[in-house]
Design a protein around this motif. Structure first.
Motif, PDB file in Angstrom:
ATOM      1  N   GLY A 658      16.144 -85.351  65.158  1.00  0.00           N
ATOM      2  CA  GLY A 658      17.215 -84.772  65.956  1.00  0.00           C
ATOM      3  C   GLY A 658      17.124 -85.080  67.429  1.00  0.00           C
ATOM      4  N   GLU A 659      15.961 -84.920  68.006  1.00  0.00           N
ATOM      5  CA  GLU A 659      15.840 -85.143  69.447  1.00  0.00           C
ATOM      6  C   GLU A 659      16.043 -86.607  69.803  1.00  0.00           C
ATOM      7  OE1 GLU A 659      15.863 -84.817  73.258  1.00  0.00           O
ATOM      8  OE2 GLU A 659      15.916 -83.078  71.895  1.00  0.00           O
ATOM      9  N   ALA A 660      15.538 -87.501  68.975  1.00  0.00           N
ATOM     10  CA  ALA A 660      15.736 -88.935  69.228  1.00  0.00           C
ATOM     11  C   ALA A 660      17.216 -89.295  69.133  1.00  0.00           C
ATOM     12  CB  ALA A 660      14.922 -89.762  68.238  1.00  0.00           C
ATOM     13  N   ARG A 661      17.931 -88.709  68.150  1.00  0.00           N
ATOM     14  CA  ARG A 661      19.371 -88.959  68.036  1.00  0.00           C
ATOM     15  C   ARG A 661      20.104 -88.449  69.267  1.00  0.00           C
ATOM     16  NH1 ARG A 661      19.076 -86.532  63.039  1.00  0.00           N
ATOM     17  NH2 ARG A 661      20.332 -84.816  63.864  1.00  0.00           N
ATOM     18  N   ARG A 662      19.795 -87.226  69.655  1.00  0.00           N
ATOM     19  CA  ARG A 662      20.490 -86.632  70.803  1.00  0.00           C
ATOM     20  C   ARG A 662      20.186 -87.375  72.095  1.00  0.00           C
ATOM     21  NH1 ARG A 662      19.359 -82.045  67.572  1.00  0.00           N
ATOM     22  NH2 ARG A 662      17.329 -81.744  68.549  1.00  0.00           N
ATOM     23  N   ALA A 663      18.974 -87.918  72.209  1.00  0.00           N
ATOM     24  CA  ALA A 663      18.629 -88.687  73.410  1.00  0.00           C
ATOM     25  C   ALA A 663      19.512 -89.929  73.527  1.00  0.00           C
ATOM     26  CB  ALA A 663      17.155 -89.075  73.387  1.00  0.00           C
ATOM     27  N   LEU A 664      19.737 -90.611  72.402  1.00  0.00           N
ATOM     28  CA  LEU A 664      20.622 -91.778  72.427  1.00  0.00           C
ATOM     29  C   LEU A 664      22.061 -91.353  72.711  1.00  0.00           C
ATOM     30  CD1 LEU A 664      19.399 -94.027  69.452  1.00  0.00           C
ATOM     31  CD2 LEU A 664      18.857 -94.227  71.875  1.00  0.00           C
ATOM     32  N   GLU A 665      22.486 -90.251  72.126  1.00  0.00           N
ATOM     33  CA  GLU A 665      23.854 -89.769  72.352  1.00  0.00           C
ATOM     34  C   GLU A 665      24.077 -89.443  73.827  1.00  0.00           C
ATOM     35  OE1 GLU A 665      24.010 -86.534  69.645  1.00  0.00           O
ATOM     36  OE2 GLU A 665      24.063 -87.831  67.860  1.00  0.00           O
ATOM     37  N   ARG A 666      23.077 -88.831  74.467  1.00  0.00           N
ATOM     38  CA  ARG A 666      23.209 -88.523  75.898  1.00  0.00           C
ATOM     39  C   ARG A 666      23.206 -89.794  76.731  1.00  0.00           C
ATOM     40  NH1 ARG A 666      19.469 -84.360  74.443  1.00  0.00           N
ATOM     41  NH2 ARG A 666      17.748 -85.688  75.160  1.00  0.00           N
ATOM     42  N   ARG A 667      22.364 -90.723  76.351  1.00  0.00           N
ATOM     43  CA  ARG A 667      22.222 -91.940  77.156  1.00  0.00           C
ATOM     44  C   ARG A 667      23.464 -92.811  77.101  1.00  0.00           C
ATOM     45  NH1 ARG A 667      17.486 -96.583  76.361  1.00  0.00           N
ATOM     46  NH2 ARG A 667      18.298 -98.042  77.920  1.00  0.00           N
ATOM     47  N   TYR A 668      24.092 -92.907  75.928  1.00  0.00           N
ATOM     48  CA  TYR A 668      25.169 -93.882  75.743  1.00  0.00           C
ATOM     49  C   TYR A 668      26.567 -93.264  75.635  1.00  0.00           C
ATOM     50  CZ  TYR A 668      21.351 -97.129  74.857  1.00  0.00           C
ATOM     51  OH  TYR A 668      20.214 -97.899  74.975  1.00  0.00           O
ATOM     52  N   ALA A 669      26.662 -91.960  75.767  1.00  0.00           N
ATOM     53  CA  ALA A 669      27.984 -91.330  75.683  1.00  0.00           C
ATOM     54  C   ALA A 669      28.875 -91.820  76.817  1.00  0.00           C
ATOM     55  CB  ALA A 669      27.845 -89.816  75.743  1.00  0.00           C
ATOM     56  N   HIS A 670      30.167 -91.967  76.518  1.00  0.00           N
ATOM     57  CA  HIS A 670      31.149 -92.406  77.515  1.00  0.00           C
ATOM     58  C   HIS A 670      32.293 -91.423  77.511  1.00  0.00           C
ATOM     59  CE1 HIS A 670      34.490 -94.953  79.107  1.00  0.00           C
ATOM     60  NE2 HIS A 670      33.536 -95.337  79.926  1.00  0.00           N
ATOM     61  N   GLU A 671      32.947 -91.299  78.642  1.00  0.00           N
ATOM     62  CA  GLU A 671      34.012 -90.299  78.759  1.00  0.00           C
ATOM     63  C   GLU A 671      35.124 -90.504  77.744  1.00  0.00           C
ATOM     64  OE1 GLU A 671      36.865 -91.437  82.221  1.00  0.00           O
ATOM     65  OE2 GLU A 671      34.831 -91.929  82.904  1.00  0.00           O
ATOM     66  N   ASN A 672      35.307 -91.747  77.287  1.00  0.00           N
ATOM     67  CA  ASN A 672      36.393 -92.023  76.346  1.00  0.00           C
ATOM     68  C   ASN A 672      35.973 -91.915  74.882  1.00  0.00           C
ATOM     69  OD1 ASN A 672      38.210 -92.501  78.433  1.00  0.00           O
ATOM     70  ND2 ASN A 672      37.630 -94.662  78.569  1.00  0.00           N
ATOM     71  N   HIS A 673      34.687 -91.990  74.620  1.00  0.00           N
ATOM     72  CA  HIS A 673      34.248 -91.838  73.237  1.00  0.00           C
ATOM     73  C   HIS A 673      32.766 -91.476  73.196  1.00  0.00           C
ATOM     74  CE1 HIS A 673      33.586 -96.192  74.065  1.00  0.00           C
ATOM     75  NE2 HIS A 673      32.488 -96.007  73.381  1.00  0.00           N
TER      76      HIS A 673
END
Length: 841
Positions: A658-673
């Motif tokens: 979970g934490e590894a997934r969320r770390a990638l989600e935080r790092r690569y999230a973009h305002e449009n998607h």
């Protein structure tokens, strides 16, 4: 072709015949290659640069250096001296579509301008990365090149750069420089076309044709294509540019891109169907110029870091010898319209039929043609497909839309629109992904290896013997065979090892995602992947709109046959003890017995005589096998696939990651998607069935250690120590009815595999074309699996090609998703094709 009358439907135009003759000669010759000194380094050891210029380049961000290396590469390959010596740049007077592909096949390796500093090289090598690490292997959006032109994309980059952060500005600048380099390349071809035209006689009609080609290249791909021919030229030049910059990629849904221009040109009277067919014929031939027929002509340029899979850590070692002519040039046609409408609409059109004609008439191995089918696919398209297959080229591959699309939707749900799922195209061998909007990678989990570990306390049989004793330990130390007294206990043990394998794949993916961004960015390919320019991020830096990863279960048919042997002989008939079967398999069916006090016996474990081992193997051989409609075996394959899908989904959603997934989600999230990885499972080997088998010990289906496994989800081949053509008068040791085989794939588990599960069939040369068309129609209705490929070749033809390669040099076979010339293959691969079962009408 020279013997055909002028109006024969199999006879291409004179231009196409001339290009074919030229191509056949190219195949016979050893291809010319760039060497490392030709490409060199962007700034190190550049005597044409000042010290200050070298320092400036070295200090630039890596994405900018990569884009400048792309421009430098195009300057090098179009240099007259280099082109003459290395065959990198040429225009033939007969050509309609201009451009030159590199000989960079997946198996032979690549060359590219280096751009890292020495310190950066060392840091990258610690992670098995270098400038040759781009994987390509995803479907670019050529439609945006055709409809918008590169200048439109460049303008988009400039506008977005005004509001981007510094990292985004750097990426957008790199994309702009890379796209401008492609426009430069097009200009060089325009100049060369005019130079060649000037050498022709004034009355030579090819002079005007070349001038028209030059005029096209001054318009496209810089500007939107206005005609059918311009669109084909734009796509081909962009394709060449990507391959020269070590992005080995397919071509996408060609018929959907070209049909609007075809219709407009026909309506306006500037194109005829015959002219359009000639254009596509020329395009097809250009895609196969770099093939080799003589494997002695191969180059071995591979590094430890070539084409690294995203999320993978380790050296790039796989079956190079099976990939000599693999360029990943998949062209996808047919299927359904990419819409969100409740009911699908068939997408077949005029260009679909013309592509099938190219595959039927032209004796090429590449491009690979992938035909998407469904219940509404027109009968005339299926008949064209049957005719193309019976011509012997192993084209097209068939993909069943309902099952592939359902596989995407099961995992992704509303996170992937129905339109995107319906817009899938093939990549590499047959891998499926939404065209032009997704990054992609895959990994392997070996089903035969799981059986070894279940029987052998977490160790493989491949290393069993005096050195490693029970074998190479790699998983849980599960109960010994003497404690696996019921079938349910054995199955639960196997699933425990499967569960661990799924978790390991996910852990490695999450730990290594994004490592290429500071070593081998992809500014040119990123321009053709939806989401990258919009998010101002490179493809390898999380910029794509979709992030699809496909763990593949390998060797399912070998595993199903082995599980059936275990269940039948050990737990149902009780004619074989599990411990004695384990000893038989651990000794490689008696080949690795050790002499003890004058007697042959296993190095450890239950003592079993050579005679008893031979008896057990014979019993295993005689049992029904997967892929022939034997439900008692097929159900084991289905259950294994369902367990794989269930365990993969559970492992991915586990809080352990979970934490590894969320770390990638935080790092690569973009305002449009949002950033979200989609796990889309599949079953397959690609061309790695020889390599994969070399890593696996003997198996309870009677297969010996190191022998090849079956390709993809196909019925297993005849064992290597048995003849595929017995003396009893039958044509092949393993034969079946094609319609019966379809029953082996008639389970809902096939709808869970968004990345497909191909069955690779061998058919005799006298298979009736009408029967094949009927069977293809049944497949389109969903009566088979999700992917089917067909090699049409008699056992006698295979044997003749091995004796006299020159007489059979156009025989082509299906390599787990793409076609290869049989004579180019190394003997181990040739034998595998001879040993595949023969399916009849």
């Amino acid at each position: 072709m020279q013997s055909l009358p002028p109006d024969h439907p199999d006879l291409p135009s004179p231009r196409v015949c001339a290009l074919l003759q030229r191509t056949f000669q190219l195949w016979r010759d050893k291809p010319l290659w760039l060497n490392e000194d030709d490409v060199g380094h962007l700034f190190r050891d550049r005597h044409d640069l000042s010290d200050e210029q070298r320092r400036e380049l070295a200090s630039e961000p890596i994405p900018l250096r990569k884009s400048r290396a792309i421009r430098r590469m195009f300057e090098i390959i179009t240099d007259a001296n280099v082109a003459r010596r290395a065959g990198t740049f040429a225009v033939d007077p007969d050509e309609l579509i201009l451009g030159t592909l590199p000989p960079f096949s997946v198996g032979q390796g690549k060359e590219f301008v280096r751009y890292l500093t020495e310190e950066e090289e060392l840091r990258a090598m610690l992670s098995y990365l270098n400038e040759l690490s781009p994987m390509g292997h995803i479907v670019p959006d050529h439609e945006r090149v055709v409809s918008r032109g590169l200048e439109g994309l460049i303008d988009d980059c400039r506008k977005r750069s005004r509001t981007a952060n510094e990292r985004g500005k750097c990426f957008l600048s790199a994309v702009r420089i890379a796209l401008e380099a492609v426009i430069f390349l097009a200009g060089r071809y325009a100049q060369e076309a005019e130079r060649v035209a000037a050498t022709l006689a004034q009355e030579d009609p090819r002079r005007e044709s070349l001038q028209q080609a030059a005029d096209r290249l001054r318009r496209v791909p810089a500007k939107p294509a206005e005609t059918f021919v311009e669109a084909v030229q734009s796509i081909y030049l962009m394709h060449c540019a990507l391959h020269w910059t070590v992005e080995i990629v397919p071509l996408g849904r060609l018929d959907q891109i070209l049909q609007p221009l075809y219709e407009r040109d026909i309506e306006q009277g500037r194109l005829t169907p015959t002219m359009a067919q000639e254009t596509l014929d020329c395009f097809w031939i250009k895609l196969d110029e770099r093939a080799i027929l003589n494997r002695r002509h191969l180059e071995n340029r591979f590094t430890a870091c070539d084409g690294v899979l995203t999320g993978y850590f380790g050296p790039s070692n796989y079956d190079q010898g099976g990939l000599l002519n693999q360029w990943m040039q998949q062209i996808t046609i047919g299927g359904v319209i990419a819409s969100d409408e409740e009911h699908p609409t068939d997408a077949c059109n005029d260009v679909t039929a013309m592509c099938l004609e190219c595959a039927r008439r032209l004796p090429l191995n590449s491009p690979t043609l992938d035909l998407r089918v469904h219940a509404g696919t027109p009968d005339d398209v299926l008949r064209l497909a049957a005719q193309a297959l019976m011509s012997g080229g192993a084209h097209p591959v068939l993909l069943q839309d309902d099952k592939i699309i359902a596989g995407f939707r099961e995992v992704a749900g509303d996170r992937l629109s129905l339109a995107s799922a319906r817009n899938y195209a093939c990549d590499g061998c047959y891998e499926t992904m939404p065209a032009g909007e997704s990054e992609f990678s895959f990994g392997f989990i070996s089903a035969p290896d799981l059986i070894e570990k279940a029987l052998n306390r977490g160790a493989s049989f491949a290393g069993a013997g005096p050195i490693h004793l029970r074998g190479l330990k790699d998983s849980w130390r599960t109960p010994p065979a003497c404690q696996l007294t019921t079938w349910d206990q054995l199955w639960a043990t196997l699933i425990a090892h499967l569960d661990l394998s799924c978790h390991r794949y996910i852990k490695n993916l999450l730990a290594n995602y994004g490592t290429k961004s500071d070593v081998a960015p992809s500014p040119l390919l990123s321009a053709l992947i939806g989401g990258c320019i919009e998010s101002t991020r490179d493809l390898v830096d999380g910029g794509a709109r979709r992030h699809i990863f496909s763990p593949l279960l390998v060797g399912v048919s070998t595993a199903a046959d082995s599980l059936h042997a275990l269940r039948s002989l050990v737990y149902e008939q009780r004619s074989v003890g599990l411990e004695e079967l384990v000893s038989a398999v651990a000794t490689n069916w008696g080949a690795n017995l050790v002499s003890t006090n004058g007697r042959l016996a296993p190095a450890l474990g239950t003592a079993v005589s050579p005679q008893r081992i031979a008896e057990i193997r014979s019993m295993c051989d005689d049992l029904p096998k997967f892929g022939y409609g034997n439900r008692e075996v097929d159900e084991l394959a289905w259950k294994l696939i369902d367990e794989f899908c269930d365990r993969l989904i559970a492992a991915w959603s586990s809080e352990l990651h979970g934490e590894a997934r969320r770390a990638l989600e935080r790092r690569y999230a973009h305002e449009n998607h949002a950033f979200e990885i989609l796990m889309i499972p599949g079953v397959g080997t690609f061309e790695q069935y020889v390599f994969s088998g070399s890593l696996v010990g003997a198996s309870p289906d009677g297969r010996r250690a190191g022998d090849p496994i079956a390709s993809d989800l196909s019925p297993a081949p005849v064992h290597r120590d048995r003849s595929p053509t017995p003396d009893n008068g039958s044509r092949h040791a393993r034969t079946g009815a094609l319609a019966d085989s379809f029953r082996s794939y008639a389970d809902n588990c096939m709808r869970r595999l968004g990345d497909g599960a191909p069955a690779d069939y061998n058919l005799p040369e006298n298979f009736p074309v009408e029967d094949l068309a009927s069977i293809l129609k049944a497949f389109a209705r969903g009566e088979g699996g999700s992917v089917a490929t067909f090699t049409v070749c008699d056992p006698e033809t295979f044997a003749g090609a091995q004796r006299d390669p020159e007489a059979f040099n156009l025989v082509r076979v299906r390599m787990g998703g793409w076609s290869e010339f049989f004579v180019t293959l190394f003997p181990e691969h040739q034998e595998h094709h001879r040993r595949r079962p023969l399916f009849v009408s």
